[in-house]
Scaffold this active site. Structure first.
Site, PDB file in Angstrom:
ATOM      1  N   THR A 137     -17.131  19.035 -22.069  1.00 18.57           N
ATOM      2  CA  THR A 137     -16.930  17.019 -21.440  1.00 18.57           C
ATOM      3  C   THR A 137     -17.408  18.047 -20.096  1.00 18.57           C
ATOM      4  O   THR A 137     -18.275  17.058 -19.599  1.00 18.57           O
ATOM      5  CB  THR A 137     -15.151  17.136 -21.656  1.00 18.57           C
ATOM      6  OG1 THR A 137     -15.185  17.094 -22.510  1.00 18.57           O
ATOM      7  CG2 THR A 137     -15.193  15.981 -20.453  1.00 18.57           C
ATOM      8  N   SER A 180     -11.163  14.614 -28.100  1.00 20.90           N
ATOM      9  CA  SER A 180     -11.741  16.181 -28.128  1.00 20.90           C
ATOM     10  C   SER A 180     -10.040  17.369 -27.776  1.00 20.90           C
ATOM     11  O   SER A 180      -8.974  16.146 -28.412  1.00 20.90           O
ATOM     12  CB  SER A 180     -12.582  16.086 -26.574  1.00 20.90           C
ATOM     13  OG  SER A 180     -12.466  17.297 -26.366  1.00 20.90           O
ATOM     14  N   CYS A 233     -16.645   9.588 -37.790  1.00 19.97           N
ATOM     15  CA  CYS A 233     -16.645  11.082 -37.573  1.00 19.97           C
ATOM     16  C   CYS A 233     -17.801  11.346 -38.007  1.00 19.97           C
ATOM     17  O   CYS A 233     -18.915  12.642 -37.451  1.00 19.97           O
ATOM     18  CB  CYS A 233     -15.949  12.117 -38.383  1.00 19.97           C
ATOM     19  SG  CYS A 233     -16.033  11.902 -40.684  1.00 19.97           S
ATOM     20  N   CYS A 285     -20.535  12.223 -43.089  1.00 16.12           N
ATOM     21  CA  CYS A 285     -21.308  12.151 -44.690  1.00 16.12           C
ATOM     22  C   CYS A 285     -22.873  12.138 -44.342  1.00 16.12           C
ATOM     23  O   CYS A 285     -23.740  12.486 -44.318  1.00 16.12           O
ATOM     24  CB  CYS A 285     -20.864  10.855 -44.764  1.00 16.12           C
ATOM     25  SG  CYS A 285     -21.053   9.343 -43.368  1.00 16.12           S
ATOM     26  N   CYS A 345     -14.877  14.191 -46.151  1.00 20.64           N
ATOM     27  CA  CYS A 345     -15.200  12.937 -45.614  1.00 20.64           C
ATOM     28  C   CYS A 345     -13.023  12.943 -44.718  1.00 20.64           C
ATOM     29  O   CYS A 345     -12.574  13.338 -46.217  1.00 20.64           O
ATOM     30  CB  CYS A 345     -14.797  11.978 -45.970  1.00 20.64           C
ATOM     31  SG  CYS A 345     -14.272  10.548 -45.118  1.00 20.64           S
ATOM     32  N   ARG A 397     -13.808  14.050 -36.045  1.00 24.20           N
ATOM     33  CA  ARG A 397     -15.003  13.993 -35.190  1.00 24.20           C
ATOM     34  C   ARG A 397     -16.362  14.857 -35.152  1.00 24.20           C
ATOM     35  O   ARG A 397     -15.280  15.665 -35.579  1.00 24.20           O
ATOM     36  CB  ARG A 397     -14.990  13.652 -33.776  1.00 24.20           C
ATOM     37  CG  ARG A 397     -14.390  14.345 -33.019  1.00 24.20           C
ATOM     38  CD  ARG A 397     -14.899  14.699 -31.335  1.00 24.20           C
ATOM     39  NE  ARG A 397     -16.587  14.870 -31.046  1.00 24.20           N
ATOM     40  CZ  ARG A 397     -16.930  15.242 -30.028  1.00 24.20           C
ATOM     41  NH1 ARG A 397     -16.470  15.091 -29.156  1.00 24.20           N
ATOM     42  NH2 ARG A 397     -18.012  15.325 -30.299  1.00 24.20           N
ATOM     43  N   CYS A 446     -13.191   4.366 -42.318  1.00 28.12           N
ATOM     44  CA  CYS A 446     -13.720   5.460 -41.767  1.00 28.12           C
ATOM     45  C   CYS A 446     -13.786   5.632 -40.392  1.00 28.12           C
ATOM     46  O   CYS A 446     -13.056   4.369 -39.467  1.00 28.12           O
ATOM     47  CB  CYS A 446     -15.571   4.482 -41.710  1.00 28.12           C
ATOM     48  SG  CYS A 446     -16.172   5.802 -41.162  1.00 28.12           S
TER      49      CYS A 446
END
Length: 622
Positions: A407, A126, A594, A597, A565, A371, A591
């Site tokens: 959050t 984050s 996130c 895709c 990506c 992310r 990968c």
């Protein structure tokens, strides 16, 4: 009443490592339990009747693989009061609240958290400027208990960037960060897990929940973890171990943005009926150690504008923490139109802006990650409850986009769900019937979360007008200063995958080469994420129709999956079998989970599912 299995009651002092060993070694488990009960091992069977689910064997059978009896072996079942999928802010807040209430009443109440990361916090990324109001509510003594929340925000800066200039903008009230803190959310989550365990919550990282289990009446019964030790063809290897099942009176899904199990729940229970589609952004982040002479503790800088065009929503953040640490990132809304846009390369280009570049000179990039973010806001929140469970946190979509914070809302949703779950289980109101946490949804709608998100619901979609950035800025100023959410209309969203234009309608974007000092090649940065996957396992990025990537995506859109990506998972390479043609290669080991895709694929042909537990990124300071 506590509902542990006999086996787990027999070993209350097991630490996590030993627990993993027992659960994934059924022969050893059987021998030890039989010895303790003075039974011969053949009399021990820890399994109960299986619930309705889709097994690995069923999945493999579709692909006509040879049958292996191990694929249908009974799974070990663990019974608990509440199981929580995801060890992030909302899941941990729910668990802590439940155990606080149970301990106050001196009741035995079992709460289990499962997280797919190798350790708690390993998959958490984050910005992050933390609004501590929910932390104050949940753990009032967090400062005395050593929470890694140290750097207060001391200066706010908001800029509109053009290619060679940075114009200061009036600071919108929603971005006021007075009394907020700049933190590493992955570190905060690790600390929260320690507080949870002290209260008696069982926290198990390395467990990837891959199936939702259902009772005969259709209510959620719990979850199952994926089988370990399958090869890429879904065949058991020598180290194969069947997954296990967790059955609970209430299952809380706290998977984060675009959760893989949440997707199936939304479809099964039609949770988006009457709601707007969720819309997303891709957030890419770096952590830097910077020159002490350039370190200004407590700085919060946000920018909009360049290098994105006026039709593309997005922006940047740059925050300075303690110990000469700078965290920075770039967010691009996934409803962008140009298939040639590359979010990662936009981020690298942004760092070379004359106003920005100075922060990174003589510094060192030490961590990287990415992310997806929920950007839909109030109108995209689905129905949150269903028989046997509920959605909490970012998997439901409580991010306040104009505030650039989520959050505090995620944690509050966890607290409210935890309260509702504890009261529902202990009241006896649902004795013998599936529990539906209607009180959670009601309390949420009466909380400050609902008011906060409702008041800014039209800001993000206001950028979708023909005026783009300029129209969004104008409307946002009017809304924040005068209208304050009182407009009697709620603007609509559109699905992100439906916005891409054909490649023939767009101009390719030329990006500068990285210099290796301020900007970096993607694979060099990927190394800083600590990402790792067991090589010989089923690909967790499932292509529904293998013909579509080349026949449609490459032909009509010039293969946008190779650009959106942020981990280099997708690339179009020469097809050795069909000379002169291309094929899509999936580098699943890259990968970072996130899920971009799954969201942005123009043909909606990619399904992201969980790989083996403990795989994926191992984020630090993110």
């Amino acid at each position: 009443m506590r509902t542990q299995t006999p086996f787990l009651r027999s070993f209350p002092a097991l630490n996590h490592a030993r627990y993993l060993f027992f659960l994934y070694n059924p022969n050893f488990r059987a021998r030890l339990y039989a010895k303790k009960q003075n039974l011969a091992p053949q009399f021990y069977s820890p399994f109960v009747t299986r619930s309705i689910s889709t097994s690995a064997n069923e999945f493999a059978a579709v692909r006509n693989h040879n049958f292996d009896s191990r694929l249908v072996a009974e799974r070990f079942v663990d019974e608990t009061d509440v199981v929580i999928v995801g060890g992030g802010p909302s899941g941990l807040s729910a668990a802590i609240k439940i155990k606080q209430m149970a301990n106050a009443e001196q009741k035995e109440f079992r709460v289990v958290i499962l997280d797919k990361g190798a350790e708690i916090g390993a998959h958490i990324l984050s910005g992050c400027v933390l609004e501590p109001r929910t932390l104050d509510e949940l753990i009032p003594s967090w400062k005395e208990r050593g929470a890694p929340v140290n750097q207060p925000v001391l200066k706010d800066n908001f800029r509109l960037l053009f290619k060679n200039s940075a114009i200061p903008l009036p600071h919108p009230p929603v971005l006021n960060n007075e009394k907020n803190y700049i933190v590493s959310l992955s570190n905060v989550v690790k600390w929260l897990s320690e507080q949870a365990e002290e209260l008696g919550v069982e926290v198990y990282p390395g467990f990837a929940a891959s199936e939702v289990l259902y009772n005969q009446d259709g209510s959620v019964r719990g979850i199952a973890t994926n089988d370990m030790g399958l090869d890429k063809n879904f065949k058991p290897k020598e180290n194969y171990e069947r997954g296990m099942e967790f059955h609970a009176k209430v299952t809380l899904f706290a998977e984060g943005c675009h959760g893989s199990l949440t997707k199936t729940l939304i479809r099964k229970f039609n949770l988006r009926h009457g709601k707007q589609p969720q819309t997303y952004g891709i957030g890419i982040k770096e952590v830097w150690e910077i020159d002490p002479s350039k370190h200004v503790p407590g700085l919060v800088l946000h920018t909009i504008g360049w290098p994105l065009d006026y039709k593309t929503y997005g922006g940047s953040f740059l925050y300075t923490m303690e110990n000469n640490i700078l965290v920075t990132g770039f967010v691009v809304a996934l409803d962008y139109q140009n298939p040639y846009l590359n979010p990662y390369k936009e981020f690298q280009r942004w760092k070379h802006h004359p106003y920005i570049k100075k922060f990174f000179e003589d510094g060192k990039c030490i961590a990287y990650g990415a992310r997806a973010l929920n950007e839909g806001g109030f109108q995209s929140i689905p129905k949150l409850v269903f028989p046997g469970g509920a959605l909490i946190g970012d998997t439901a979509g409580f991010l306040n986009v104009p505030k650039i914070k989520g959050t505090h809302t995620a944690m509050k949703s966890g607290i409210l769900a935890g309260e509702a779950a504890y009261l529902a289980v202990t009241s006896g109101e649902f004795a013998g019937n599936p529990i539906t946490l209607s009180s959670y949804e009601e309390s949420l709608q009466n909380s400050w979360i609902w008011k906060e998100l409702y008041s800014v619901r039209n800001l993000r979609p206001s950028f979708n007008s023909p005026l783009g950035l300029w129209g969004g800025i104008a409307y946002s100023g009017l809304e924040l200063l005068f209208l304050k959410g009182r407009v009697p209309l709620t603007f609509k969203h559109h699905p992100d995958h439906a916005t891409l234009k054909y490649a023939s309608e767009c101009k390719p974007i030329e990006y500068p080469k990285p210099d290796g000092k301020i900007s970096f090649d993607l694979l060099e940065n990927l190394f800083r994420s600590g990402t790792n996957h067991t090589e010989n396992q089923p690909v967790h990025l499932r292509i529904r129709d293998p013909k579509i990537p080349v026949a449609r995506n490459l032909k009509m859109f010039d293969g946008p999956e190779a650009r959106y990506c942020p981990a280099g998972v997708y690339e179009f390479v020469d097809d050795e079998v069909n000379p002169g043609q291309k094929r899509l290669q999936i580098n699943s080991q890259n990968c970072v989970h996130c899920k971009t895709c799954d969201i942005k694929d123009v043909s909606q042909n990619i399904d992201w599912v969980t790989p083996e537990g403990g795989n994926g990124p191992r984020y630090v300071l993110t």
